[in-house]
Design a protein around this motif. Structure first.
Motif, PDB file in Angstrom:
ATOM      1  N   SER A 241       0.831  -1.210   0.000  1.00  0.00           N
ATOM      2  CA  SER A 241       0.000   0.000   0.000  1.00  0.00           C
ATOM      3  C   SER A 241       0.864   1.257   0.000  1.00  0.00           C
ATOM      4  O   SER A 241       0.515   2.267  -0.629  1.00  0.00           O
ATOM      5  N   ALA A 242       2.007   1.223   0.699  1.00  0.00           N
ATOM      6  CA  ALA A 242       2.906   2.385   0.709  1.00  0.00           C
ATOM      7  C   ALA A 242       3.474   2.629  -0.680  1.00  0.00           C
ATOM      8  O   ALA A 242       3.593   3.783  -1.126  1.00  0.00           O
ATOM      9  N   LEU A 243       3.829   1.557  -1.398  1.00  0.00           N
ATOM     10  CA  LEU A 243       4.374   1.711  -2.743  1.00  0.00           C
ATOM     11  C   LEU A 243       3.326   2.279  -3.695  1.00  0.00           C
ATOM     12  O   LEU A 243       3.634   3.120  -4.546  1.00  0.00           O
ATOM     13  N   VAL A 244       2.085   1.833  -3.549  1.00  0.00           N
ATOM     14  CA  VAL A 244       1.011   2.353  -4.410  1.00  0.00           C
ATOM     15  C   VAL A 244       0.808   3.846  -4.175  1.00  0.00           C
ATOM     16  O   VAL A 244       0.738   4.641  -5.118  1.00  0.00           O
ATOM     17  N   SER A 245       0.727   4.253  -2.906  1.00  0.00           N
ATOM     18  CA  SER A 245       0.502   5.674  -2.606  1.00  0.00           C
ATOM     19  C   SER A 245       1.687   6.525  -3.029  1.00  0.00           C
ATOM     20  O   SER A 245       1.512   7.636  -3.546  1.00  0.00           O
ATOM     21  N   LEU A 246       2.905   6.005  -2.845  1.00  0.00           N
ATOM     22  CA  LEU A 246       4.089   6.749  -3.282  1.00  0.00           C
ATOM     23  C   LEU A 246       4.124   6.887  -4.798  1.00  0.00           C
ATOM     24  O   LEU A 246       4.444   7.952  -5.331  1.00  0.00           O
ATOM     25  N   GLY A 247       3.797   5.811  -5.500  1.00  0.00           N
ATOM     26  CA  GLY A 247       3.805   5.847  -6.956  1.00  0.00           C
ATOM     27  C   GLY A 247       2.808   6.851  -7.509  1.00  0.00           C
ATOM     28  O   GLY A 247       3.082   7.527  -8.506  1.00  0.00           O
ATOM     29  N   ARG A 248       1.652   6.957  -6.848  1.00  0.00           N
ATOM     30  CA  ARG A 248       0.643   7.919  -7.299  1.00  0.00           C
ATOM     31  C   ARG A 248       1.058   9.348  -6.984  1.00  0.00           C
ATOM     32  O   ARG A 248       0.895  10.253  -7.810  1.00  0.00           O
TER      33      ARG A 248
END
Length: 286
Positions: free
Chosen positions: A109-116
């Motif tokens: 979830s952290a990677l998804v939010s960072l990527g966005r």
């Protein structure tokens, strides 16, 4: 002018103790490390090391330079973070090291939010045992890493690294549901599923059992907690499992809460806390 790369080798030598260990950590030959340290002595204009056969010891000047070198490296890290902060935002590669359970549960979830939020970030995750994270950070193979320790096995304070708390969790004794075992004392007669020797999880299990007067009888070795729980559920033994790994245990596993805590921290090189990429990851995780 003193060369920063040679100063890093001097700090490595102070930490690791031998030129051979420095060479192994840096993937150099021992001869190359010795040559670089000799060149640093010429740049400093004073003897930094006393050599007796294969052994080396720091002179008084060497000890002084090693202390100052650590501060220089930290200041350079802060400078890099400050320069990155005046650019457009978090961008470029961010190398993240984490233990397998965290890779499965915390990072996605952290990677998804960072990527966005920061599409210019190049996120790269590597599974790393927490025991190997400090060296990987110092050797710049990682930018951020997850460390953990237990109240029965506190982590050492590392002068080269900083960290912020992430998790504090309960540790459970996992037992097969049909086995009559409800405490660590009762687990003395059970076979154990343990992590590989040399890992923190292995050391913690040994210490916990020793505190109850016995040495665990090892049947299986596994480092991934999903595998550990599957083996426990198959009646193959008992094991210690932290809450993060025990969110959805098999129905054939019974969890017994212990008075034992595991703490997880987000670690990075001293001076890097304000680097935009590091700060963004810390914010996403916490």
């Amino acid at each position: 002018m003193l060369d920063v790369r040679k100063l890093r080798l001097l700090c490595d030598l102070e930490r690791l103790g031998t030129i051979a260990a420095v060479a192994q950590a840096r993937c150099y030959t021992a001869s190359a490390v010795s040559q670089q340290l000799s060149a640093l002595e010429r740049e400093a204009g004073v003897a930094l090391l006393e050599r007796t056969g294969r052994r080396v010891a720091f002179t008084a000047a060497g000890q002084v330079l090693a202390r100052h070198a650590a501060r220089v490296l930290s200041a350079l890290e802060e400078t890099d973070a400050a320069l990155a902060a005046v650019r457009t935002g978090p961008a470029g590669p961010l190398r993240i090291g984490a233990f397998p359970t965290a890779v499965r549960t915390l990072l996605p979830s952290a990677l998804v939010s960072l990527g966005r939020a920061h599409p210019a970030l190049e996120l790269m995750v590597t599974e790393v045992d927490p025991a190997d994270v400090p060296a990987a950070l110092r050797e710049r193979r990682l930018d951020v890493g997850l460390l953990n320790d237990y109240d029965i096995a506190p982590g050492d304070v590392d002068a080269d690294l900083d960290s912020v708390p992430l998790l504090d969790e309960t540790v459970f004794l996992a037992v097969p549901a049909e086995v009559d075992c409800d405490s660590l004392d009762a687990a003395a007669g059970q076979p154990w599923i343990m992590a590989s020797a040399g890992t923190l999880c292995h050391e913690v299990t040994v210490r916990v059992c020793a505190g109850h007067g016995y040495t665990p009888r090892v049947r299986h070795r596994a480092d991934d907690f999903a595998t550990v729980l599957a083996l426990v559920g198959a009646g193959q033994g008992v094991s210690l499992v932290p809450r993060l790994a025990a969110a959805a245990p098999p129905p054939t596993v019974r969890l017994i809460a212990l008075g034992l805590r595991r703490r997880t921290r987000i670690a990075y090189r001293r001076g890097a806390a304000t680097h935009p990429a590091v700060a963004a990851l810390i914010a996403a995780l916490t």
